[in-house]
Design a protein around this motif. Sequence first.
Motif, PDB file in Angstrom:
ATOM      1  N   UNK A  21       0.815  -1.209   0.000  1.00 24.28           N
ATOM      2  CA  UNK A  21       0.000   0.000   0.000  1.00 24.28           C
ATOM      3  C   UNK A  21       0.856   1.269   0.000  1.00 24.28           C
ATOM      4  N   UNK A  22       2.160   1.136   0.123  1.00 26.28           N
ATOM      5  CA  UNK A  22       3.048   2.297   0.094  1.00 26.28           C
ATOM      6  C   UNK A  22       3.613   2.577  -1.296  1.00 26.28           C
ATOM      7  N   UNK A  23       3.266   1.758  -2.249  1.00 27.50           N
ATOM      8  CA  UNK A  23       3.768   1.950  -3.609  1.00 27.50           C
ATOM      9  C   UNK A  23       3.155   3.210  -4.227  1.00 27.50           C
ATOM     10  N   UNK A  24       3.885   3.810  -5.167  1.00 25.97           N
ATOM     11  CA  UNK A  24       3.389   4.967  -5.901  1.00 25.97           C
ATOM     12  C   UNK A  24       3.118   4.546  -7.343  1.00 25.97           C
ATOM     13  N   UNK A  52      -2.257  -4.011  -4.549  1.00 26.55           N
ATOM     14  CA  UNK A  52      -2.736  -2.727  -4.037  1.00 26.55           C
ATOM     15  C   UNK A  52      -2.938  -1.687  -5.131  1.00 26.55           C
ATOM     16  N   UNK A  53      -2.337  -1.883  -6.307  1.00 29.73           N
ATOM     17  CA  UNK A  53      -2.329  -0.845  -7.340  1.00 29.73           C
ATOM     18  C   UNK A  53      -3.731  -0.337  -7.702  1.00 29.73           C
ATOM     19  N   UNK A  54      -4.707  -1.193  -8.007  1.00 29.19           N
ATOM     20  CA  UNK A  54      -6.037  -0.671  -8.363  1.00 29.19           C
ATOM     21  C   UNK A  54      -6.669   0.168  -7.255  1.00 29.19           C
ATOM     22  N   UNK A  55      -6.506  -0.250  -6.010  1.00 28.45           N
ATOM     23  CA  UNK A  55      -7.062   0.501  -4.891  1.00 28.45           C
ATOM     24  C   UNK A  55      -6.371   1.852  -4.769  1.00 28.45           C
TER      25      UNK A  55
END
Length: 262
Positions: A159-162, A181-184
């Motif tokens: 969830x910390x990815x950009x 987590x990318x789509x969220x």
Amino acid sequence: MVRLPQAQGHLIVMTQSAIGLNQRQVIHRQVWARKKALRALYHDFHRQLFENCPAGSVLDIGGGTAHIKESRPDVVSADILSFPGIDVVADAHRLPFRNEIFDGVVMLDVLHHLERPIEFLKEASRVLKPGGCLAMIEPAMTTIARRFYDRFHEEPVDMNADPFALVAIDPDRDPFDANQAIPTLLFATAPACRRIEQTVPSLRVRTVEWHSLFAYPMSGGFQKWSLIPGSLVGPMLALERKVPAPVRKHLAFRMMIVLQRI
């Protein structure tokens, strides 16, 4: 052999033997053939994807084992890996089609595998006709689902990815690498959707819906096990549709995202 119109003004000709089959694809197809509940769920996913696209030509990106053709045989299926039923072997970041050729683009569990999601969105917009739609079903990191994805799913959740960050192309990257987590991160909030529209101004986020509450996790997906028989998938999905939207946002395992080309 399949023949498809236009790749930068040329005819695409691909043979299904162009690239050897990946063992993970073979296993997925075997599970698909064996699990009636899985097929019932995915046929409903396909229906939703197609219903959110205008009538006309549709491109399926990340087609995998091309099971979507059981729902609509005329769809053009593209994937980075070859498999029987895949029409075009191509990287989603660099689609071999001319501008404004498709009325719809559909994807099922693909966006979170892409190395450069923003670059892909720009490419999807390029091949869509004005008024065309990109419809995606992706993992959702909701209150309940994230606990399961973190603990029980093989794909990571960061969830910390950009997702907007510039990423260098890695030619050796495994196409099955992912960040669920990318789509969220891209679509779960109004500010994130506005940033998408600012970054890719030719696209508008039309809808973001939360679904896959009970039947999908009970099916086990492409795992060998299932806690629900195929005959109960339809009634379970009908029950899910009655759950109020505020509750769905906490329970859903998937999100449906629809963007429109302007």
